[in-house]
Write a protein that holds these residues in place. Structure first.
Motif, PDB file in Angstrom:
ATOM      1  N   HIS A   1       0.819  -1.207   0.000  1.00  5.92           N
ATOM      2  CA  HIS A   1       0.000   0.000   0.000  1.00  5.92           C
ATOM      3  C   HIS A   1       0.857   1.264   0.000  1.00  5.92           C
ATOM      4  O   HIS A   1       0.393   2.336  -0.386  1.00  5.92           O
ATOM      5  CB  HIS A   1      -0.919   0.024   1.219  1.00  5.92           C
TER       6      HIS A   1
ATOM      7  N   CYS B   1      -9.378   4.713   2.647  1.00  3.66           N
ATOM      8  CA  CYS B   1      -8.813   4.776   1.297  1.00  3.66           C
ATOM      9  C   CYS B   1      -9.336   3.584   0.498  1.00  3.66           C
ATOM     10  O   CYS B   1      -9.057   2.430   0.847  1.00  3.66           O
ATOM     11  CB  CYS B   1      -7.292   4.750   1.334  1.00  3.66           C
TER      12      CYS B   1
ATOM     13  N   ASP C   1      -6.562   6.863  -2.362  1.00  8.05           N
ATOM     14  CA  ASP C   1      -5.359   7.294  -1.657  1.00  8.05           C
ATOM     15  C   ASP C   1      -4.751   8.509  -2.354  1.00  8.05           C
ATOM     16  O   ASP C   1      -4.364   8.454  -3.514  1.00  8.05           O
ATOM     17  CB  ASP C   1      -4.350   6.142  -1.630  1.00  8.05           C
TER      18      ASP C   1
ATOM     19  N   THR D   1      -3.764  11.947   6.905  1.00  8.15           N
ATOM     20  CA  THR D   1      -4.519  10.768   6.481  1.00  8.15           C
ATOM     21  C   THR D   1      -5.386  10.238   7.616  1.00  8.15           C
ATOM     22  O   THR D   1      -6.551   9.871   7.412  1.00  8.15           O
ATOM     23  CB  THR D   1      -3.558   9.659   6.009  1.00  8.15           C
TER      24      THR D   1
ATOM     25  N   ASN E   1      -2.061  10.078  -1.114  1.00  7.50           N
ATOM     26  CA  ASN E   1      -0.668  10.151  -0.683  1.00  7.50           C
ATOM     27  C   ASN E   1      -0.423  11.371   0.200  1.00  7.50           C
ATOM     28  O   ASN E   1       0.569  12.086   0.045  1.00  7.50           O
ATOM     29  CB  ASN E   1       0.276  10.172  -1.894  1.00  7.50           C
TER      30      ASN E   1
ATOM     31  N   LYS F   1      -7.664   0.034  -0.446  1.00  6.63           N
ATOM     32  CA  LYS F   1      -6.589  -0.207   0.510  1.00  6.63           C
ATOM     33  C   LYS F   1      -7.108  -0.459   1.923  1.00  6.63           C
ATOM     34  O   LYS F   1      -6.427  -1.095   2.717  1.00  6.63           O
ATOM     35  CB  LYS F   1      -5.601   0.957   0.509  1.00  6.63           C
TER      36      LYS F   1
ATOM     37  N   LYS G   1      -4.091   2.856   5.922  1.00  7.64           N
ATOM     38  CA  LYS G   1      -4.783   3.697   4.938  1.00  7.64           C
ATOM     39  C   LYS G   1      -6.276   3.753   5.249  1.00  7.64           C
ATOM     40  O   LYS G   1      -7.107   3.250   4.502  1.00  7.64           O
ATOM     41  CB  LYS G   1      -4.567   3.135   3.524  1.00  7.64           C
TER      42      LYS G   1
END
Length: 376
Positions: free
Chosen positions: A72, A133, A258, A266, A260, A136, A130
């Motif tokens: 991930h 997400c 996601d 996050t 990033n 993920k 994550k």
């Protein structure tokens, strides 16, 4: 096997110019983001830890935390993630020794609950890495088979004109599907399926020991039929509690692919807290401090309230929203969010597409009519 750097002296820097004069080879984050191992079969799979780039292409299948969790972070910075890949019982927060956490975790979840320790660890670590997400976070696997989740995904379904369920009624069938049957159906199926698939026979033995003990204890008292009803009742009650506690902290929050983002952002955009009180702390097992739980997964839950003011001040300093709400409001937001935001977006996008289709058909008919008049 120790994870080795991809190449000697390779280092990640956001600004290549800042490393001028250095003997190390420098890469931009754009370069790193291209090496996810998902394109050409020979493409390298990189991740960054402490500004060092590692090629995990030959390692991720042997990663002790699982291949999925480390994959991930391919093409991303995994520095903060490296600290809690191995959390088990209570996120390693019950005993000071890691081994004790693992052994007792396997006993509690296997013998006392009839669930798979390895399956829980695999899915839960991915969720923490994550949260919210898509593709993920395993906790979002109900989309789109049962429910449509998140603004982005609802619009995406509308654009593709996909409809697996009557989503405009999902706030109603939520109460008769996922709420009572997440544990007795979904969790039980995957606990056995994944354990057998991974050939984890020790874990399977712990699960079966629960059912053997349960049957030997209650069958003489209740009989087979009443025993099955009693078991189903326990699982349904367990499921109702679990779904409310889990969903109220995540489902009303941002759900997207996601992006990033940094690790702190996050976690904050995907979690929210519920007000502290004696009842809330007891009812949720201190999981009403879900933000702190995600930021400090190895911290004993009863200490979350101590660190919460520090997290709030940090969020205020960096203009990051810290979500906290009353318990009943949190419950209502799960249903309200499902009924209003996601469904309305999905229906709106569906209607837009239908109008576009009707307009295209109308324009085609007008064109044919003009061609007919010209011929006549």
């Amino acid at each position: 096997m120790a994870l080795q750097p991809a190449r000697e002296g390779k280092e990640a820097k956001k600004d290549p110019q800042s490393g001028a004069g250095s003997s190390m080879q420098l890469f931009t984050w754009e370069d790193i983001g291209l090496c996810t191992g998902q394109g050409h079969p020979q493409q390298e799979q990189w991740l960054v830890i402490d500004r060092k780039i590692y090629d995990i292409g030959q390692f991720y299948q042997r990663h002790p935390g699982g291949a999925q969790i480390i994959s991930h972070y391919a093409g991303q910075d995994a520095t903060t993630q490296a600290g809690y890949l191995q959390h088990d019982l209570g996120h390693l927060s019950v005993f000071s020794k890691r081994k004790w956490n693992q052994v007792v975790h396997m006993f509690v979840i296997g013998q006392l609950m009839g669930m798979s320790a390895s399956w829980w660890k695999l899915t839960h670590v991915q969720h923490h890495a994550k949260p919210n997400c898509i593709c993920k976070d395993p906790d979002l696997s109900m989309h789109p088979i049962l429910f449509t989740l998140g603004k982005v995904l609802s619009v995406e379904l509308g654009m593709k004109k996909k409809k697996f369920m009557p989503y405009n009624h999902q706030h109603k069938y939520f109460f008769v599907t996922i709420l009572p049957f997440l544990f007795p159906v979904y969790f039980q199926y995957f606990a056995f399926h994944k354990t057998i698939q991974r050939k984890d026979w020790v874990d399977l033995a712990w699960i079966l020991s629960f059912y053997i003990r349960f049957f030997l204890t209650y069958e003489p008292l209740l009989g087979v039929k009443s025993l099955l009803g009693f078991y189903l009742l326990l699982r349904v009650l367990e499921s109702i509690w679990f779904v409310w506690v889990l969903f109220m902290s995540h489902i009303p929050m941002n759900i997207d692919y996601d992006k990033n983002l940094d690790w702190f952002s996050t976690q904050l955009q995907a979690t929210c807290n519920v007000d502290q009180s004696l009842f809330n702390d007891w009812f949720t097992g201190h999981q009403n401090f879900q933000i702190e739980h995600h930021l400090f997964p190895t911290m004993p839950p009863y200490n979350y309230w101590k660190v919460a003011p520090l997290v709030k001040s940090l969020c205020a300093k960096h203009s990051i929203e810290y979500h906290c709400k009353p318990l009943l409001t949190a419950f209502a937001d799960v249903v309200h969010n499902s009924r209003e935001t996601r469904v309305s977006l999905w229906i709106t996008q569906w209607r837009i597409l239908l109008n576009m289709k009707q307009q295209t058909k109308k324009n085609t008919n007008v064109k044919i009519h003009k061609e007919w008049d010209r011929e006549c």
